[in-house]
Enzyme design. Structure first.
Site, PDB file in Angstrom:
ATOM      1  N   CYS A 161       0.881  -1.178   0.000  1.00  0.00           N
ATOM      2  CA  CYS A 161       0.000   0.000   0.000  1.00  0.00           C
ATOM      3  C   CYS A 161       0.913   1.221   0.000  1.00  0.00           C
ATOM      4  O   CYS A 161       0.890   2.043   0.921  1.00  0.00           O
ATOM      5  CB  CYS A 161      -0.920   0.010   1.208  1.00  0.00           C
ATOM      6  SG  CYS A 161      -1.810  -1.536   1.508  1.00  0.00           S
ATOM      7  N   ALA A 162       1.725   1.356  -1.030  1.00  0.00           N
ATOM      8  CA  ALA A 162       2.874   2.269  -1.004  1.00  0.00           C
ATOM      9  C   ALA A 162       2.498   3.740  -1.027  1.00  0.00           C
ATOM     10  O   ALA A 162       3.205   4.576  -0.459  1.00  0.00           O
ATOM     11  CB  ALA A 162       3.813   1.954  -2.172  1.00  0.00           C
TER      12      ALA A 162
ATOM     13  N   GLY B 158       5.013   6.850  -1.203  1.00  0.00           N
ATOM     14  CA  GLY B 158       6.273   6.163  -0.964  1.00  0.00           C
ATOM     15  C   GLY B 158       7.177   6.621   0.148  1.00  0.00           C
ATOM     16  O   GLY B 158       8.366   6.313   0.125  1.00  0.00           O
ATOM     17  N   GLY B 159       6.669   7.311   1.164  1.00  0.00           N
ATOM     18  CA  GLY B 159       7.526   7.738   2.272  1.00  0.00           C
ATOM     19  C   GLY B 159       8.240   6.570   2.937  1.00  0.00           C
ATOM     20  O   GLY B 159       9.456   6.597   3.143  1.00  0.00           O
ATOM     21  N   LYS B 160       7.490   5.518   3.253  1.00  0.00           N
ATOM     22  CA  LYS B 160       8.079   4.344   3.904  1.00  0.00           C
ATOM     23  C   LYS B 160       8.851   3.493   2.901  1.00  0.00           C
ATOM     24  O   LYS B 160       9.847   2.858   3.262  1.00  0.00           O
ATOM     25  CB  LYS B 160       6.987   3.534   4.608  1.00  0.00           C
ATOM     26  CG  LYS B 160       6.312   4.303   5.742  1.00  0.00           C
ATOM     27  CD  LYS B 160       5.214   3.490   6.397  1.00  0.00           C
ATOM     28  CE  LYS B 160       4.403   4.356   7.352  1.00  0.00           C
ATOM     29  NZ  LYS B 160       3.586   5.371   6.656  1.00  0.00           N
TER      30      LYS B 160
ATOM     31  N   ASP C 175       0.152  -0.021  -5.466  1.00  0.00           N
ATOM     32  CA  ASP C 175      -0.913   0.881  -5.043  1.00  0.00           C
ATOM     33  C   ASP C 175      -2.035   0.828  -6.068  1.00  0.00           C
ATOM     34  O   ASP C 175      -1.827   0.409  -7.219  1.00  0.00           O
ATOM     35  CB  ASP C 175      -0.417   2.321  -4.884  1.00  0.00           C
ATOM     36  CG  ASP C 175      -1.300   3.121  -3.927  1.00  0.00           C
ATOM     37  OD1 ASP C 175      -1.060   3.068  -2.709  1.00  0.00           O
ATOM     38  OD2 ASP C 175      -2.252   3.773  -4.404  1.00  0.00           O
TER      39      ASP C 175
ATOM     40  N   ASP D 134       0.783  -0.968   4.982  1.00  0.00           N
ATOM     41  CA  ASP D 134       0.439   0.323   5.584  1.00  0.00           C
ATOM     42  C   ASP D 134      -0.958   0.669   5.066  1.00  0.00           C
ATOM     43  O   ASP D 134      -1.110   1.413   4.110  1.00  0.00           O
ATOM     44  CB  ASP D 134       1.477   1.363   5.177  1.00  0.00           C
ATOM     45  CG  ASP D 134       1.244   2.717   5.816  1.00  0.00           C
ATOM     46  OD1 ASP D 134       0.516   2.769   6.827  1.00  0.00           O
ATOM     47  OD2 ASP D 134       1.776   3.714   5.311  1.00  0.00           O
TER      48      ASP D 134
ATOM     49  N   CYS E  88      -2.167   4.837  10.513  1.00  0.00           N
ATOM     50  CA  CYS E  88      -1.981   6.127  11.192  1.00  0.00           C
ATOM     51  C   CYS E  88      -3.286   6.473  11.918  1.00  0.00           C
ATOM     52  O   CYS E  88      -3.778   7.579  11.868  1.00  0.00           O
ATOM     53  CB  CYS E  88      -1.562   7.228  10.218  1.00  0.00           C
ATOM     54  SG  CYS E  88      -2.671   7.474   8.827  1.00  0.00           S
TER      55      CYS E  88
END
Length: 264
Positions: A94-95, A98-100, A118, A163, A216
């Site tokens: 679940c990119a 793309g922060g992670k 995604d 995520d 989150c």
């Protein structure tokens, strides 16, 4: 809940994550200080920096050089939970933008393979731009076109990050309008989506591999509740660790992560 709610009404600090592929935190702190930014290292985060004074960091030379990414402290805690090693095959299912994914690439020393999935092409396009700036070339992006996309990837990953889409109630400091927009029916729909992703996407992981489920959100029903439901239906998985971050306790956004190992 009251201390959490009060903390979520405060302005969120700006956190940076040093891109290890380009520089080191000490060098980045010096570069930013010399450029007129007031910054400090974050003790809990090996690559973390907090901006003491808010200023447009995106105009800095350091940003143009790909020396850092803007990423909340809690978000920076997620990728290390995968216990990644260079050369592995990692799927970020679940990119988004793309922060992670980029954090994973940094931890892998840009060696190995990352598949970023995604539903939305525009998010993956943003990820490609960020990867180019960060000098990351091990990421392959793929749009999820349905269950076939996931089925073709079964038993292919050493590490898996989920995520998942969530209410975002842990990041209200950054998106305060969410308080007035979110409906109870949407919460129910998101819980259903989370359970579906966890149950179906987990098969991407090889036996013996590690999976991280993250949100989150601060709602137990999106976090511990989903984990309990998954474990009761899948005896071949072991829960290794759970982490909860809240703004009043950690100073970061509200986040949750659970680390699983696939046993068979």
């Amino acid at each position: 809940w009251l201390p959490t709610l009060q903390a979520l009404n405060n302005q969120a600090p700006v956190f940076l994550r040093t891109n290890r592929l380009r520089t080191r935190r000490e060098a980045l702190l010096r570069q930013l200080t010399e450029a007129g930014f007031v910054v400090e290292p974050v003790a809990q985060l090996p690559d973390g920096i907090v901006m003491v004074e808010r200023k447009n960091i995106f105009r800095s030379e350091a940003f143009k050089e790909g020396a850092f990414e803007v990423q909340d402290g809690a978000s920076q805690m997620i990728a290390p939970l995968l216990q990644i090693e260079p050369g592995q095959r990692v799927v970020d299912a679940c990119a988004g933008a793309g922060g992670k994914t980029l954090h994973i690439a940094s931890l892998m020393q840009n060696k190995g393979k990352i598949l970023a999935l995604d539903l939305h092409e525009h998010k993956l396009d943003e990820l490609k731009k960020r990867a180019a700036r960060d000098r990351v070339d091990i990421i392959e992006t793929k749009i999820i076109e349905g269950t076939k996309t996931i089925k073709r990837l079964e038993n292919s990953a050493d590490r898996l990050l989920l995520d998942v889409p969530c209410t975002g109630l842990g990041v209200l400091r950054r998106n305060p309008d969410c308080k007035w927009k979110l409906k109870e029916s949407e919460v129910e729909s998101l819980r259903s989506t989370q359970a579906e992703i966890l149950q179906n996407y987990c098969k991407i992981l090889k036996v013996g591999g590690l999976m991280v489920y993250a949100t989150c959100s601060i709602l137990p029903s999106e976090n511990q509740g989903q984990v309990e439901k998954f474990l009761s239906a899948n005896s071949n998985w072991e829960l290794l660790e759970q982490k909860t971050f809240t703004p009043e306790k950690d100073g970061f956004d509200g986040f949750y992560a659970a680390v699983f190992k696939r046993l068979s």
